[in-house]
Design a protein around this motif. Structure first.
Motif, PDB file in Angstrom:
ATOM      1  N   ARG A   1      70.096   9.925  68.910  1.00  0.00           N
ATOM      2  CA  ARG A   1      70.596   8.552  68.893  1.00  0.00           C
ATOM      3  C   ARG A   1      69.583   7.694  68.118  1.00  0.00           C
ATOM      4  O   ARG A   1      68.394   7.666  68.466  1.00  0.00           O
ATOM      5  CB  ARG A   1      70.782   8.017  70.310  1.00  0.00           C
ATOM      6  CG  ARG A   1      71.864   8.757  71.110  1.00  0.00           C
ATOM      7  CD  ARG A   1      72.034   8.138  72.494  1.00  0.00           C
ATOM      8  NE  ARG A   1      70.812   8.220  73.286  1.00  0.00           N
ATOM      9  CZ  ARG A   1      70.453   9.259  74.017  1.00  0.00           C
ATOM     10  NH1 ARG A   1      71.227  10.347  74.057  1.00  0.00           N
ATOM     11  NH2 ARG A   1      69.321   9.247  74.718  1.00  0.00           N
ATOM     12  N   VAL A   2      70.070   6.996  67.103  1.00  0.00           N
ATOM     13  CA  VAL A   2      69.213   6.202  66.219  1.00  0.00           C
ATOM     14  C   VAL A   2      69.647   4.744  66.307  1.00  0.00           C
ATOM     15  O   VAL A   2      70.843   4.434  66.322  1.00  0.00           O
ATOM     16  CB  VAL A   2      69.301   6.690  64.758  1.00  0.00           C
ATOM     17  CG1 VAL A   2      68.352   5.900  63.858  1.00  0.00           C
ATOM     18  CG2 VAL A   2      69.006   8.185  64.670  1.00  0.00           C
ATOM     19  N   PHE A   3      68.656   3.834  66.325  1.00  0.00           N
ATOM     20  CA  PHE A   3      68.942   2.407  66.442  1.00  0.00           C
ATOM     21  C   PHE A   3      68.109   1.639  65.432  1.00  0.00           C
ATOM     22  O   PHE A   3      66.906   1.896  65.275  1.00  0.00           O
ATOM     23  CB  PHE A   3      68.606   1.928  67.858  1.00  0.00           C
ATOM     24  CG  PHE A   3      68.871   0.465  68.115  1.00  0.00           C
ATOM     25  CD1 PHE A   3      70.093  -0.105  67.804  1.00  0.00           C
ATOM     26  CD2 PHE A   3      67.891  -0.333  68.688  1.00  0.00           C
ATOM     27  CE1 PHE A   3      70.346  -1.449  68.054  1.00  0.00           C
ATOM     28  CE2 PHE A   3      68.124  -1.686  68.947  1.00  0.00           C
ATOM     29  CZ  PHE A   3      69.357  -2.243  68.630  1.00  0.00           C
ATOM     30  N   THR A   4      68.754   0.711  64.731  1.00  0.00           N
ATOM     31  CA  THR A   4      68.046  -0.191  63.829  1.00  0.00           C
ATOM     32  C   THR A   4      68.637  -1.578  63.949  1.00  0.00           C
ATOM     33  O   THR A   4      69.774  -1.728  64.427  1.00  0.00           O
ATOM     34  CB  THR A   4      68.092   0.289  62.365  1.00  0.00           C
ATOM     35  OG1 THR A   4      67.166  -0.476  61.585  1.00  0.00           O
ATOM     36  CG2 THR A   4      69.483   0.150  61.766  1.00  0.00           C
ATOM     37  N   THR A   5      67.890  -2.581  63.523  1.00  0.00           N
ATOM     38  CA  THR A   5      68.330  -3.964  63.675  1.00  0.00           C
ATOM     39  C   THR A   5      68.083  -4.758  62.411  1.00  0.00           C
ATOM     40  O   THR A   5      67.286  -4.360  61.549  1.00  0.00           O
ATOM     41  CB  THR A   5      67.568  -4.655  64.832  1.00  0.00           C
ATOM     42  OG1 THR A   5      66.171  -4.678  64.510  1.00  0.00           O
ATOM     43  CG2 THR A   5      67.786  -3.937  66.143  1.00  0.00           C
ATOM     44  N   GLY A   6      68.739  -5.915  62.325  1.00  0.00           N
ATOM     45  CA  GLY A   6      68.517  -6.807  61.198  1.00  0.00           C
ATOM     46  C   GLY A   6      69.531  -7.923  61.165  1.00  0.00           C
ATOM     47  O   GLY A   6      70.444  -7.985  61.986  1.00  0.00           O
ATOM     48  N   VAL A   7      69.382  -8.784  60.187  1.00  0.00           N
ATOM     49  CA  VAL A   7      70.337  -9.883  59.987  1.00  0.00           C
ATOM     50  C   VAL A   7      71.493  -9.411  59.117  1.00  0.00           C
ATOM     51  O   VAL A   7      72.652  -9.720  59.364  1.00  0.00           O
ATOM     52  CB  VAL A   7      69.629 -11.088  59.333  1.00  0.00           C
ATOM     53  CG1 VAL A   7      70.624 -12.201  59.015  1.00  0.00           C
ATOM     54  CG2 VAL A   7      68.525 -11.612  60.242  1.00  0.00           C
ATOM     55  N   PHE A   8      71.179  -8.670  58.049  1.00  0.00           N
ATOM     56  CA  PHE A   8      72.177  -8.107  57.135  1.00  0.00           C
ATOM     57  C   PHE A   8      73.041  -9.197  56.511  1.00  0.00           C
ATOM     58  O   PHE A   8      74.262  -9.068  56.401  1.00  0.00           O
ATOM     59  CB  PHE A   8      73.031  -7.044  57.830  1.00  0.00           C
ATOM     60  CG  PHE A   8      72.225  -5.931  58.428  1.00  0.00           C
ATOM     61  CD1 PHE A   8      71.607  -4.996  57.615  1.00  0.00           C
ATOM     62  CD2 PHE A   8      72.037  -5.841  59.798  1.00  0.00           C
ATOM     63  CE1 PHE A   8      70.834  -3.977  58.156  1.00  0.00           C
ATOM     64  CE2 PHE A   8      71.271  -4.830  60.358  1.00  0.00           C
ATOM     65  CZ  PHE A   8      70.666  -3.900  59.534  1.00  0.00           C
ATOM     66  N   ASP A   9      72.404 -10.297  56.100  1.00  0.00           N
ATOM     67  CA  ASP A   9      73.103 -11.373  55.404  1.00  0.00           C
ATOM     68  C   ASP A   9      73.123 -11.037  53.921  1.00  0.00           C
ATOM     69  O   ASP A   9      72.087 -10.757  53.326  1.00  0.00           O
ATOM     70  CB  ASP A   9      72.366 -12.691  55.654  1.00  0.00           C
ATOM     71  CG  ASP A   9      73.168 -13.889  55.200  1.00  0.00           C
ATOM     72  OD1 ASP A   9      74.394 -13.746  55.031  1.00  0.00           O
ATOM     73  OD2 ASP A   9      72.581 -14.976  55.033  1.00  0.00           O
TER      74      ASP A   9
ATOM     75  N   PRO B   1      72.590 -18.054  58.682  1.00  0.00           N
ATOM     76  CA  PRO B   1      72.874 -17.158  57.556  1.00  0.00           C
ATOM     77  C   PRO B   1      74.049 -17.653  56.727  1.00  0.00           C
ATOM     78  O   PRO B   1      74.850 -18.473  57.192  1.00  0.00           O
ATOM     79  CB  PRO B   1      73.192 -15.825  58.249  1.00  0.00           C
ATOM     80  CG  PRO B   1      73.674 -16.210  59.604  1.00  0.00           C
ATOM     81  CD  PRO B   1      72.901 -17.433  59.985  1.00  0.00           C
ATOM     82  N   ILE B   2      74.150 -17.162  55.502  1.00  0.00           N
ATOM     83  CA  ILE B   2      75.272 -17.535  54.635  1.00  0.00           C
ATOM     84  C   ILE B   2      76.572 -16.961  55.183  1.00  0.00           C
ATOM     85  O   ILE B   2      77.593 -17.646  55.242  1.00  0.00           O
ATOM     86  CB  ILE B   2      75.011 -17.041  53.198  1.00  0.00           C
ATOM     87  CG1 ILE B   2      73.837 -17.812  52.593  1.00  0.00           C
ATOM     88  CG2 ILE B   2      76.250 -17.210  52.327  1.00  0.00           C
ATOM     89  CD1 ILE B   2      73.404 -17.316  51.243  1.00  0.00           C
ATOM     90  N   LEU B   3      76.552 -15.698  55.577  1.00  0.00           N
ATOM     91  CA  LEU B   3      77.738 -15.053  56.147  1.00  0.00           C
ATOM     92  C   LEU B   3      77.694 -15.159  57.666  1.00  0.00           C
ATOM     93  O   LEU B   3      76.635 -15.028  58.279  1.00  0.00           O
ATOM     94  CB  LEU B   3      77.803 -13.579  55.730  1.00  0.00           C
ATOM     95  CG  LEU B   3      77.887 -13.302  54.221  1.00  0.00           C
ATOM     96  CD1 LEU B   3      77.993 -11.799  53.975  1.00  0.00           C
ATOM     97  CD2 LEU B   3      79.066 -14.025  53.590  1.00  0.00           C
ATOM     98  N   SER B   4      78.856 -15.397  58.269  1.00  0.00           N
ATOM     99  CA  SER B   4      78.934 -15.509  59.722  1.00  0.00           C
ATOM    100  C   SER B   4      78.705 -14.147  60.366  1.00  0.00           C
ATOM    101  O   SER B   4      78.765 -13.094  59.700  1.00  0.00           O
ATOM    102  CB  SER B   4      80.302 -16.039  60.141  1.00  0.00           C
ATOM    103  OG  SER B   4      81.309 -15.067  59.872  1.00  0.00           O
ATOM    104  N   LEU B   5      78.477 -14.152  61.675  1.00  0.00           N
ATOM    105  CA  LEU B   5      78.306 -12.899  62.411  1.00  0.00           C
ATOM    106  C   LEU B   5      79.524 -12.005  62.236  1.00  0.00           C
ATOM    107  O   LEU B   5      79.389 -10.790  62.042  1.00  0.00           O
ATOM    108  CB  LEU B   5      78.068 -13.190  63.896  1.00  0.00           C
ATOM    109  CG  LEU B   5      77.949 -11.956  64.806  1.00  0.00           C
ATOM    110  CD1 LEU B   5      76.776 -11.086  64.389  1.00  0.00           C
ATOM    111  CD2 LEU B   5      77.823 -12.386  66.265  1.00  0.00           C
ATOM    112  N   GLU B   6      80.713 -12.583  62.291  1.00  0.00           N
ATOM    113  CA  GLU B   6      81.934 -11.779  62.151  1.00  0.00           C
ATOM    114  C   GLU B   6      81.994 -11.107  60.780  1.00  0.00           C
ATOM    115  O   GLU B   6      82.380  -9.934  60.670  1.00  0.00           O
ATOM    116  CB  GLU B   6      83.169 -12.662  62.356  1.00  0.00           C
ATOM    117  CG  GLU B   6      83.376 -13.158  63.771  1.00  0.00           C
ATOM    118  CD  GLU B   6      82.403 -14.259  64.168  1.00  0.00           C
ATOM    119  OE1 GLU B   6      81.793 -14.891  63.261  1.00  0.00           O
ATOM    120  OE2 GLU B   6      82.229 -14.488  65.383  1.00  0.00           O
TER     121      GLU B   6
END
Length: 326
Positions: free
Chosen positions: A2-10, A47-52
Motif C-alpha cells: 500500500r503506497v500513499f502520497t500527498t500534494g495539492v496537484f494544482d 488554488p487555481i483549480l477547485s478540489l473537485e
C-alpha cells in the motif's frame, strides 16, 4: 504494498506525473489531495483549480487506486486510517515544513519513506508565470527595464572566464557592434554577463546597455554542468545530459551581494540567475558605447518598436534536432 502520497496537484504537470508514476510502481497508490481551504491556510491563496477539478484529474489516471482529501498538513490520522507500507514524497518535503513528528510516526510504525527527486524546471508557479506572459508583448518592459549604465557603476560578484572574454573582445571589436544587454539587479550587480561586461571594460566602453530586474523577480538556481569529451555544457532546456555531472553549491542573494561588496568573486559559471524576460540581439554600435555623449537608448528602442523589429517569444522551446547524430 500500500503506497500513499500527498500534494495539492494544482495544474497537473510532468513533475506531478513523475512522482505519481514512480509511486505507483511501488504498489497500490492512494493519493491525498489538499482541500481548497487547506491550500489557502498553508500557502496564503486558493488554488487555481477547485478540489473537485483536481480530484477528477487524479482519479482519471489509470495507475491511481484511490483518492482521499485532507486539510491538516499533519498526516498521522491518514497514516493510521490507510496503514500504508510506503509513503512517497518529493525530496523537498523534508525542508518545506517541520517534519519531525511525521518522520517519528513513520519510524515508530515501520512505514518506509521514499523521497523522489523534484523535476527541475517545472512547477505550478512557473506555469502561472507562462500564462501571465502568454498574452503580453512587453513593450512596457523594454521601456522600463532597458537602461544605459556607466561602466564604473556596475559591480561584479562573479569572476570572468579569460578565454571567453578574449574571444568576445575580438568579436565585438571586429564587428563594431555589441548585441546582448547585461542583466543586472537594481543594486547594479551584474547577475548575467560577467564576460560581456569585462569585454566592454577592455574595449573602453563608457556605458553598457543593461536590463534591470528586481531581485525578487529573479530565480537564483543551483547550476549544473556536464563535461563530455572535454566540452563543458550548462544544464538547460537546450542541453543533453551527457558526460560527467558537476553540481555546484546553491547560493543565496545575500551571498551574491556579499561577494559584490567585498570583492571575493565566485568562480565563473557556478551560479545561474533565471530572469522572467530576456532581451537579446539588440545591436548597439561599439562607437556609441565609447562616446562621451550617452547613446539615446530609449529613442532607439521606440523606433524599433514602431518599425516592428522586435519579436516576442514565449518561454517554451521545442528542440527538433534530437535525431541528428552528434
Amino acid at each position: 504494498m500500500r503506497v500513499f502520497t500527498t500534494g495539492v496537484f494544482d495544474i497537473l504537470h510532468r513533475g506531478h506525473l513523475n512522482i505519481l508514476t514512480q509511486a505507483a510502481a511501488l504498489g497500490d497508490l492512494t493519493v491525498g489531495i489538499m482541500t481548497d481551504q487547506g491550500v489557502e491556510d498553508t500557502k496564503g491563496s486558493r488554488p487555481i483549480l477547485s478540489l473537485e477539478e483536481r480530484d477528477a484529474q487524479i482519479r482519471s489516471l489509470p495507475f491511481v487506486a484511490d483518492v482521499i482529501h485532507y486539510t491538516d498538513v499533519d498526516q498521522r490520522a491518514n497514516y493510521a486510517a490507510l496503514r500504508p507500507d510506503i509513503v512517497v514524497q518529493g525530496d523537498d518535503w523534508l525542508f518545506s515544513a517541520d517534519r519531525t513528528t511525521a518522520i517519528n510516526h513513520l519510524r515508530e510504525n515501520s512505514i518506509r519513506l521514499v523521497l523522489l527527486p523534484r523535476t527541475q524546471g517545472i512547477s505550478t508557479t512557473e506555469i502561472r508565470r507562462r500564462v501571465a506572459r502568454s498574452g503580453r508583448r512587453d513593450e512596457q518592459m523594454l521601456r522600463e527595464r532597458l537602461r544605459m549604465v556607466p561602466v564604473e557603476e556596475l559591480r561584479r560578484y562573479e569572476a570572468h572566464d579569460e578565454a571567453k572574454v578574449a574571444r568576445l573582445t575580438a568579436k565585438i571589436e571586429a564587428e563594431g557592434v555589441f548585441f546582448n544587454p547585461i542583466s543586472v539587479v537594481r543594486e547594479l550587480i551584474v547577475i548575467d554577463g560577467a564576460n560581456r561586461f569585462e569585454a566592454l571594460r577592455r574595449l573602453g566602453a563608457r556605458r553598457a546597455p543593461c536590463v534591470v530586474y528586481d531581485y525578487t523577480d529573479v530565480d537564483l538556481l543551483g547550476n549544473v554542468h556536464f563535461v563530455n569529451d572535454g566540452v563543458t555544457t550548462r544544464l538547460s532546456e537546450f542541453a543533453r545530459e551527457q558526460g560527467e555531472r558537476i553540481e555546484f553549491p546553491r547560493r543565496t542573494p545575500e551571498e551574491i551581494r556579499a561577494a559584490a561588496n567585498n570583492g571575493t568573486l565566485i568562480p565563473n559559471g557556478e551560479t545561474f540567475h533565471r530572469v522572467p524576460q530576456s532581451i537579446i540581439r539588440l545591436p548597439i554600435p561599439l562607437a556609441a558605447l565609447r562616446a562621451e555623449q550617452p547613446f539615446e537608448l530609449a529613442a532607439f528602442i521606440e523606433q524599433r518598436i514602431r518599425d516592428g523589429n522586435i519579436r516576442f517569444f514565449q518561454s517554451s522551446v521545442y528542440v527538433c534536432d534530437e535525431w541528428e547524430k552528434a
